[in-house]
Write a protein that holds these residues in place. Structure first.
Motif: not given
Lengths: 599, 259
Positions: A552-553, A597-599, A556-557, A530, A593-595, A547
């Motif tokens: 990333y927020s 959250n990606r822009k 989420n981190a 990532k 969540k990480l996925e 992150l």
């Protein structure tokens, strides 16, 4: 007294107005002459003083003496019209030497500076035997009263009426002279037409005459007293054989009865009533030759035309006149009024026509004068069109066309212009079709109407299909675009599942150590991918910062860091297998969540 | 430069003149020289060999009028108007010649029908068809704008514009069909015999009671029905014709000519 003076004065006035009467010179032949008898021949000069009388002798007769001259004068006033007649008679006496037919040669006299002449006249000298036959057996004679005895039958050739036509054949509308004449050897005491001849199919121009029994005429070798009952000019209106019906007349003739009065004999007149039918006259009427030229309206005869414009300057609202005259011989009374082609800008009044017709012999001649009054309404140059007058000439058997000139007219502005506006709407005369089209005419073999062609409708269908296709493609794209988060989630969980597939297997077999080890390896591997950093450089401390720096927020981190911590802790803690489910779940969630959250 | 331009213009003119058949020019000059019979024959020959057009029929009609053949003149003008209902000269001359003929028929058709016909005749059928097609294209564009755009004003314009142009498209297609129907109608005829007596039944009138009316050259009639009848071994075709709203009878087909 005063009235009497006025009367004399008037009488004198009228006397001054006596008109010159006609001068003529005639010969009066002897009436009934027998062989060996004397007879007079009288030359009569009326209304003039004669001089230089020249008379030739009659061959076969002996001149006894002459001339004996006698003068007479008469004066009459009829309806205020005075007329005077004077006459000089030169009488020569002859002796008839033998029976036969003799001629009185023409005699001449100078009167009023002109030499007048009589016509040669023949007369008959009857033989003495003739005179000795009893009067009742001799043919009835006009001059011999002895032959007109009472009780004698009146024959058809003693008294009759004739219809005399001047022609035996004529064209339609051609003038024909018609005379109805009474011929008689007896005196007539009363004359009553019971049926007049009918002129069916003719137009009649009557001639005024006063019937009087005063003309001597020889017909079929016998002498008659004649009277013209009716004289007219007739114009046939249709072709074919036209007949004039006979007329019926009731006539009383005078016959003489010899009455012995003892000493002498007296002739007493006696009336005899007879009925007389005239002959019926037929005439062949030829139709006018075809084809009749344009503009022929039925004028037959011989004509001349003349048109003349009164004045030569024209102003608006000033009346002007065109005079059109048709002059000639023929059916001038029945000629149609010509129609002159005036510009429509001229106001026209009803034309005034004047017909004068007179009968000369067997023809009617005269003139028709038509006055066209017009008022120019507009300023400008105009033309009064020429007129064609067509008539048929029966003599040459041809149609003749006469034309009047056309008149160019310049109309100036009149002084008496109306108060209303001078401007006028442009008027369309609308009297003819438009001219032909002179441009390119592009002939084509077929007239195509696209609305009836299938390719036209295929265009619609094609365009519709294109649009629908566009819309379907767009609709799919739009749907996909609208569900962008779901798609990411799906993708993220796919990644998490793939990464944690081995861990899931250990979780199901209940192998705690291997599960946590695999979880850690998977999570670190995932983060390394990532963040595009080797695993060796990753540590629990720099994960959060990296992150955060990648956007990333923090939440989420922290989630993923706490899963890492739990896994680390569980590896070295007994009884760790009891939390495997929740850790796995949290790990999956953290990756998702990480996925997402990606822009 | 100007010189070259004018040369080109002259060349184009010459080409245009060349394109026109010499026969047509011959006919035109015959008409101008008042040889109407020759001009009419030549126009007829051109129509038979090279093809037909509104202007050829119009010129032919003028020739017939000059020759005094009103029926044939009206027929030619009507045919010219079938090719081009907007041909002003032909309509003008047709109306003029119609005032010169013997019969003056009463009212024909309904008010709305006549109004629609005159609207349909204000342009050619093909013009209506292409206007309708343009409207259809605009409708589709409107639909696309409505579907694709996220701007409210564009979507509104697309929706209402599309609706309006669709209505327009339907109307114009109707007019195109109506105009085409007028141009291809084979039930309209012109009386070409100088005068003819119409019958109450499809055969020669036997007595006065069977005589319906008298028509003269140039009168326009609408054919409703046709019957082939045999009377006294003479086989003849009869049309049931409507002269105007109040007059309808049978006419011998030989006395009329279809437009």
């Amino acid at each position: 007294m005063k009235r009497f003076i006025l009367f004399i004065f008037l009488t004198l006035l009228i006397g001054a107005g006596v008109m010159d009467a006609q001068v003529n010179f005639t010969v009066k032949p002897p009436t009934r002459v027998y062989e060996g008898q004397r007879f007079p021949v009288t030359f009569r000069l009326t209304n003039a003083e004669g001089s230089d009388l020249k008379v030739s002798q009659i061959n076969g007769c002996t001149l006894l003496y002459g001339p004996s001259v006698s003068q007479s004068q008469s004066y009459q006033v009829v309806n205020g019209k005075a007329s005077s007649t004077s006459a000089i008679e030169y009488t020569y006496y002859y002796k008839a030497d033998k029976a036969g037919t003799f001629t009185i040669p023409a005699a001449t006299v100078v009167a009023d500076g002109k030499r007048l002449s009589t016509t040669a006249v023949t007369f008959t000298v009857h033989s003495v035997d003739d005179a000795n036959t009893p009067a009742s057996q001799r043919p009835v004679d006009v001059d011999d009263v002895d032959t007109q005895a009472a009780g004698r039958r009146v024959n058809g050739d003693d008294v009759f009426v004739r219809i005399i036509l001047s022609k035996s054949s004529a064209y339609e509308q051609e003038a024909i002279g018609c005379t109805i004449k009474l011929y008689t050897k007896y005196s007539i005491s009363s004359f009553l037409p019971t049926r007049q001849p009918a002129f069916d199919g003719f137009l009649i121009q009557e001639v005024d005459i006063q019937p009087s029994l005063n003309q001597m005429e020889t017909y079929n070798g016998q002498n008659y007293m004649t009277a013209v009952l009716k004289k007219c000019i007739i114009f046939p209106q249709k072709s074919g054989k036209l007949t004039i019906n006979s007329g019926n007349y009731d006539i009383s003739v005078v016959q003489y009865d010899n009455v012995n009065m003892g000493m002498f004999q007296v002739r007493q007149p006696k009336e005899a009533k007879i009925k007389v039918n005239s002959n019926s006259a037929s005439i062949n009427i030829h139709p006018l030759p075809q084809p009749q030229p344009d503009g022929f309206t039925g004028a037959v005869g011989s004509f001349s035309i003349d048109s003349r414009l009164v004045g030569n300057s024209f102003r608006t609202n000033d009346p002007a006149t065109l005079i059109y005259t048709i002059r000639g011989t023929g059916n001038v009374k029945y000629v149609k009024e010509p129609v002159i082609d005036f510009p429509t800008e001229f106001e026209q009044y009803t034309p005034k026509s004047d017909i004068e017709a007179e009968v000369h012999g067997n023809e009617v001649s005269g003139s028709m004068t038509v006055e066209y009054t017009f008022v120019p309404q507009s300023v400008g140059d105009f033309t009064i069109g020429s007129d064609k007058f067509v008539y048929f000439n029966p003599q040459t058997k041809q149609y003749v066309t006469l034309t009047t000139p056309s008149y160019p007219i310049k109309v100036a502005k009149g002084v008496s212009a109306p108060v209303t506006a001078d401007q006028k709407d442009v008027e369309n005369k609308n009297s003819d079709i438009r001219h032909i089209y002179l441009g390119d005419k592009t002939p084509m073999k077929q007239h195509h109407l696209v609305v009836l062609e299938s390719w036209y409708w295929l265009l619609y269908v094609g365009l519709f299909i294109v649009t629908v296709a566009l819309m379907i493609i767009n609709r799919r794209n739009a749907r996909l675009n609208a569900d962008v988060t779901g798609r990411r989630t799906a993708k993220a969980s796919k990644v998490a599942r793939r990464r944690l597939k081995a861990a899931e297997g250990f979780m199901k077999s209940g192998d705690g150590d291997k599960f946590y080890e695999e979880m850690l390896r998977a999570l670190w591997g995932y983060l390394s991918d990532k963040l595009s950093m080797p695993v060796s450089q990753l540590s629990r401390d720099n994960i959060s910062a990296t992150l955060a720096s990648k956007g990333y927020s923090e939440e989420n981190a922290e989630a993923i860091v706490s899963v890492l911590d739990d896994c680390e802790m569980a590896r070295y803690t007994p009884d760790s297998s009891s939390h495997m489910d929740s850790v796995y779940e949290r790990g999956v969630n953290a990756i998702n969540k990480l996925e997402s959250n990606r822009k | 430069m100007k010189y070259i331009l004018s040369l080109i213009a002259i060349a184009v003119c010459c080409l245009g003149a060349k394109a026109e058949s010499s026969l047509i020019q011959q006919a035109d000059s015959a008409y101008t020289a008042d040889n109407f019979k020759e001009a009419a024959d030549t126009y007829l020959h051109v129509i038979a060999t090279e093809g037909n057009s509104a202007t050829l029929q119009y010129n032919l009609g003028n020739c017939y009028y000059r020759l005094g053949e009103m029926g044939k003149a009206i027929l030619a003008y009507e045919r010219a108007l079938r090719f081009d209902p907007t041909f002003d000269d032909a309509r003008n001359n047709l109306e003029f010649v119609n005032t010169k003929i013997a019969d003056r028929p009463g009212e024909r058709g309904t008010f709305i029908g006549n109004a629609l016909d005159s609207v349909a005749n204000s342009a050619r059928s093909n013009s209506w068809a292409w206007i309708a097609f343009a409207c259809f294209t605009l409708t589709l564009l409107g639909v696309l704008a409505y579907v694709f755009s996220s701007v409210v004003i564009v979507r509104k314009v697309g929706f209402f514009g599309g609706l309006l142009t669709f209505i327009g498209c339907v109307c114009f297609i109707y007019l195109a069909f109506r105009s085409a129907a007028i141009a291809t109608a084979d039930d309209v005829a012109i009386v070409t015999s100088p005068s003819t007596i119409l019958s109450t039944s499809p055969r020669v009138p036997k007595d006065r009671t069977q005589e319906a009316m008298l028509l003269h050259e140039g009168t326009r009639v609408e054919i409703l029905d046709s019957v082939r009848s045999t009377t006294d071994s003479i086989n003849s075709l009869w049309y049931d014709v409507q002269v105007d709203n109040a007059h309808r009878a049978w006419i011998n087909a030989a006395a009329v000519e279809k437009i």
